[in-house]
Scaffold this active site. Structure first.
Site, mmCIF file in Angstrom:
data_model
loop_
_atom_site.group_PDB
_atom_site.id
_atom_site.type_symbol
_atom_site.label_atom_id
_atom_site.label_comp_id
_atom_site.label_asym_id
_atom_site.label_seq_id
_atom_site.Cartn_x
_atom_site.Cartn_y
_atom_site.Cartn_z
ATOM 1 N N ARG A 33 11.830 -7.245 -5.348
ATOM 2 C CA ARG A 33 11.051 -8.283 -6.061
ATOM 3 C C ARG A 33 10.065 -7.618 -7.022
ATOM 4 O O ARG A 33 9.924 -6.385 -7.055
ATOM 5 C CB ARG A 33 10.299 -9.150 -5.064
ATOM 6 C CG ARG A 33 9.248 -8.365 -4.311
ATOM 7 C CD ARG A 33 8.530 -9.215 -3.292
ATOM 8 N NE ARG A 33 7.326 -8.526 -2.852
ATOM 9 C CZ ARG A 33 6.769 -8.700 -1.679
ATOM 10 N NH1 ARG A 33 7.302 -9.520 -0.806
ATOM 11 N NH2 ARG A 33 5.661 -8.064 -1.359
ATOM 12 N N LYS B 232 -10.228 -4.096 1.556
ATOM 13 C CA LYS B 232 -11.422 -4.300 2.396
ATOM 14 C C LYS B 232 -12.509 -3.400 1.824
ATOM 15 O O LYS B 232 -12.213 -2.307 1.341
ATOM 16 C CB LYS B 232 -11.171 -3.817 3.839
ATOM 17 C CG LYS B 232 -10.435 -4.784 4.724
ATOM 18 C CD LYS B 232 -11.409 -5.656 5.492
ATOM 19 C CE LYS B 232 -10.631 -6.626 6.384
ATOM 20 N NZ LYS B 232 -10.897 -8.000 6.126
ATOM 21 N N ASP C 76 14.549 -1.147 -0.010
ATOM 22 C CA ASP C 76 13.395 -1.935 0.461
ATOM 23 C C ASP C 76 13.417 -1.961 1.984
ATOM 24 O O ASP C 76 14.341 -1.430 2.613
ATOM 25 C CB ASP C 76 13.396 -3.350 -0.136
ATOM 26 C CG ASP C 76 11.970 -3.818 -0.450
ATOM 27 O OD1 ASP C 76 11.143 -3.833 0.486
ATOM 28 O OD2 ASP C 76 11.688 -4.144 -1.614
ATOM 29 N N LYS D 244 -3.602 5.739 -5.495
ATOM 30 C CA LYS D 244 -3.040 5.683 -6.846
ATOM 31 C C LYS D 244 -3.567 6.824 -7.722
ATOM 32 O O LYS D 244 -2.833 7.321 -8.593
ATOM 33 C CB LYS D 244 -3.319 4.318 -7.480
ATOM 34 C CG LYS D 244 -2.599 3.166 -6.763
ATOM 35 C CD LYS D 244 -1.080 3.338 -6.786
ATOM 36 C CE LYS D 244 -0.330 2.123 -6.287
ATOM 37 N NZ LYS D 244 1.131 2.289 -6.330
ATOM 38 N N ALA E 163 -16.930 -0.259 4.260
ATOM 39 C CA ALA E 163 -17.740 -0.466 5.466
ATOM 40 C C ALA E 163 -17.001 -1.290 6.522
ATOM 41 O O ALA E 163 -17.309 -1.208 7.705
ATOM 42 C CB ALA E 163 -19.054 -1.152 5.092
ATOM 43 N N TYR F 203 -6.610 2.005 -1.744
ATOM 44 C CA TYR F 203 -5.609 1.856 -2.803
ATOM 45 C C TYR F 203 -5.939 2.774 -3.993
ATOM 46 O O TYR F 203 -5.064 3.485 -4.512
ATOM 47 C CB TYR F 203 -5.586 0.392 -3.235
ATOM 48 C CG TYR F 203 -4.508 0.019 -4.223
ATOM 49 C CD1 TYR F 203 -3.177 -0.093 -3.832
ATOM 50 C CD2 TYR F 203 -4.825 -0.239 -5.551
ATOM 51 C CE1 TYR F 203 -2.191 -0.457 -4.737
ATOM 52 C CE2 TYR F 203 -3.844 -0.609 -6.470
ATOM 53 C CZ TYR F 203 -2.535 -0.716 -6.057
ATOM 54 O OH TYR F 203 -1.553 -1.070 -6.957
ATOM 55 N N ALA G 163 7.660 1.379 -4.515
ATOM 56 C CA ALA G 163 7.162 0.658 -3.330
ATOM 57 C C ALA G 163 5.667 0.915 -3.172
ATOM 58 O O ALA G 163 5.200 2.049 -3.286
ATOM 59 C CB ALA G 163 7.908 1.117 -2.079
ATOM 60 N N GLY G 164 4.929 -0.151 -2.944
ATOM 61 C CA GLY G 164 3.484 0.023 -2.800
ATOM 62 C C GLY G 164 2.879 -1.172 -2.107
ATOM 63 O O GLY G 164 3.456 -2.262 -2.111
#
Ligand code: NAD
Length: 471
Positions: free
Chosen positions: A241, A319, A262, A381, A322, A377, A313-314
């Site tokens: 997708r 969040k 996948d 990256k 903390a 993330y 894929a990632g």
């Protein structure tokens, strides 16, 4: 995912209202259509005094059938073959001629004072670029400028300065047009064709304000530009997708046999994609301990190896730091960074990537600029960019390349889930004032994947409409 605001401001009513109340007016971008020419309109070519790339560029423009103009007016047939060096456009000829693209060879600029030649060429034509137009400035890779002593240092300074010019012009050109800088190593003039084709065409619709570096690869394969990937095998992870699906479709369009990968729960969706494009499907979790070895063995057994590896894929697990549990940190790093690195090492070790192979990472502008709530993330990256930097020299020795794309706001399920106000900000806060489409990322990857891009190695190009984030 539809951008209702963009549709409104481009409607009859919206076109009346938006300018009066000072609303942004993101234009519809021209995108590639099968069979369309690379450049759909006149190209103005200029060259600073002492530049070296004019003849090479005019040769490419002749090959792609572009109507090329110089200071003297349209370029005559055969002039390119004769090695004509175009001069600066004086604005005196051509009346109110408008251009689809402006290309300027700035390699001859060797001091701060000579940067005035940028102004001399671009100022008279800055408003003569058609919508979805293209501007490409060519320079010499600053660290590689020839010469000695103070003259060499001055030339290096001047070449580095080109970056500020192109990035600034990208922010003011408007109408869906893009501006790029291409640094060509002093010995790599014969490696520019695939990059010029990409940057001048609608395939680079959402790429702007970027710097591409081209080096000598020692190779100039005979190219079939209609199906450049014919006979190649491409592995695309996360292909069921979103961006991965578009990458799989685009590489198949260019002639590759695509092996889509996948996770097991998405096997049905994946099969639909690979069936549609005549590819094959494999289900794997890229983070599984034995995934790299199994993958290498399977690619060798089924296809005799692989030519193009796209680590798409990632995942995100946002969040604030903390509040972030260690497993949430680890998951994101494992999928986005560790898996591409481990798989690549194994494929290289087992010699499963064929000569002329291409390794392509998918980073993000969050890896360039950072993003609140995305320490995991952003780290992963930025690591993908480091992965490209660290592997580039090693893979070049094996006649392979490694590059990455860093997408900005792309219209996918992932971005559709973002709350409306943040989503709107993400779309508008870029020079092109809109989100990109998965195809924009896929086209950039197809350019890296092309056999013509052997000199494109170690680059991370943002596909972000020149997003203000990470600019
Ligand atoms: P998506 O969630 O729609 O697709 C990601 C795909 O990767 C999915 O099919 C998923 O099943 C697969 N995947 C996840 N974990 C896997 C694993 N362990 N093993 C195998 N496959 C796995 O996301 P997308 O928006 O299409 O993003 C694709 C890539 O682009 C990602 O690397 C993402 O970080 C990057 N990216 C996206 C955007 C954007 O705006 N959409 C921006 C920047 C970067």
């Amino acid at each position: 995912m539809s951008d209702r605001y963009q549709q409104f401001v481009n409607s009859f009513l919206g076109k009346q209202i938006a300018p009066r109340v000072g609303l942004p007016q993101p234009p519809f971008l021209k995108r590639h259509r099968p069979g369309a020419p690379v450049v759909d309109g006149p190209v103005l070519l200029g060259q600073a005094d002492g530049g070296r790339l004019g003849p090479a560029v005019s040769r490419v423009l002749a090959v792609i059938g572009a109507e090329t103009w110089t200071a003297e007016g349209p370029l005559r047939d055969g002039a390119a073959e004769a090695g004509l060096s175009p001069k600066i456009w004086s604005g005196a000829t051509g009346g109110d001629q408008r251009f689809q693209a402006l290309v300027f060879d700035a390699t001859g600029i060797s001091s701060a004072a000579e940067l005035a030649q940028l102004h001399a060429f671009f100022q008279p034509v800055a408003r003569r670029v058609r919508p979805s137009g293209r501007v490409v400035v060519l320079g010499t890779t600053p660290e590689l400028v020839p010469g000695t002593g103070a003259a060499k240092a001055s030339a290096r300074v001047a070449q580095r300065a080109l970056e500020g010019f192109t990035r600034s012009l990208g922010k003011e050109i408007g109408k869906g047009s893009t501006v790029q800088l291409v640094y060509v190593a002093p010995d790599a003039d014969d490696q520019i064709e695939s990059t010029l084709r990409f940057l001048l065409s609608p395939k680079s619709a959402f790429v702007s304000g970027q710097v591409v570096r081209i080096s000598q690869s020692g190779r100039k394969p005979d190219l079939n530009w209609t199906e450049p990937l014919k006979g190649k095998v491409a592995l695309v992870t996360g292909a069921s997708r979103g961006i991965g699906e578009a990458i799989a479709e685009t590489l198949a369009r260019d002639g590759a046999h695509v092996v889509g990968l996948d996770i097991e729960p998405l096997a049905d969706d994946l099969k639909k994609v690979t069936d549609r494009i005549g590819g094959s499907a494999i289900t794997f979790d890229v983070t599984a301990q034995d995934a790299p070895a199994e993958l290498a063995a399977k690619l060798k057994a089924d296809h005799g190896g692989v030519d193009i590896v796209v680590h798409n894929a990632g995942i995100t697990r946002d969040k604030l730091l903390a509040n972030m549990k260690p497993e949430v940190w680890a998951q994101v790093i494992a999928v986005n960074l560790e898996a591409p690195e481990r798989i690549t090492r194994e494929l290289l070790k087992q010699k499963a990537i064929n000569p002329e192979g291409r390794i392509i990472g998918v980073a993000s502008i969050a890896g360039v600029a950072g993003n609140r709530g995305q320490t995991n993330y952003g780290t992963s990256k930025a690591g993908v960019i480091g992965f490209v930097d660290a592997f580039a020299a090693e893979v070049a020795k094996q006649q392979l390349t490694i590059n990455a794309v860093a997408p900005g706001f792309i219209e996918t399920k992932m971005t559709a889930a973002i709350p409306l106000t943040i989503r709107e900000a993400g779309r508008r806060m870029s020079s092109l004032g809109q989100g990109g489409l998965p195809i924009d990322v896929a086209e950039t990857i197809a350019w890296y994947a092309s056999p013509g891009s052997a000199g494109v190695n170690g680059n991370t190009v943002r596909v972000c409409g020149q997003s203000l984030i990470g600019a």
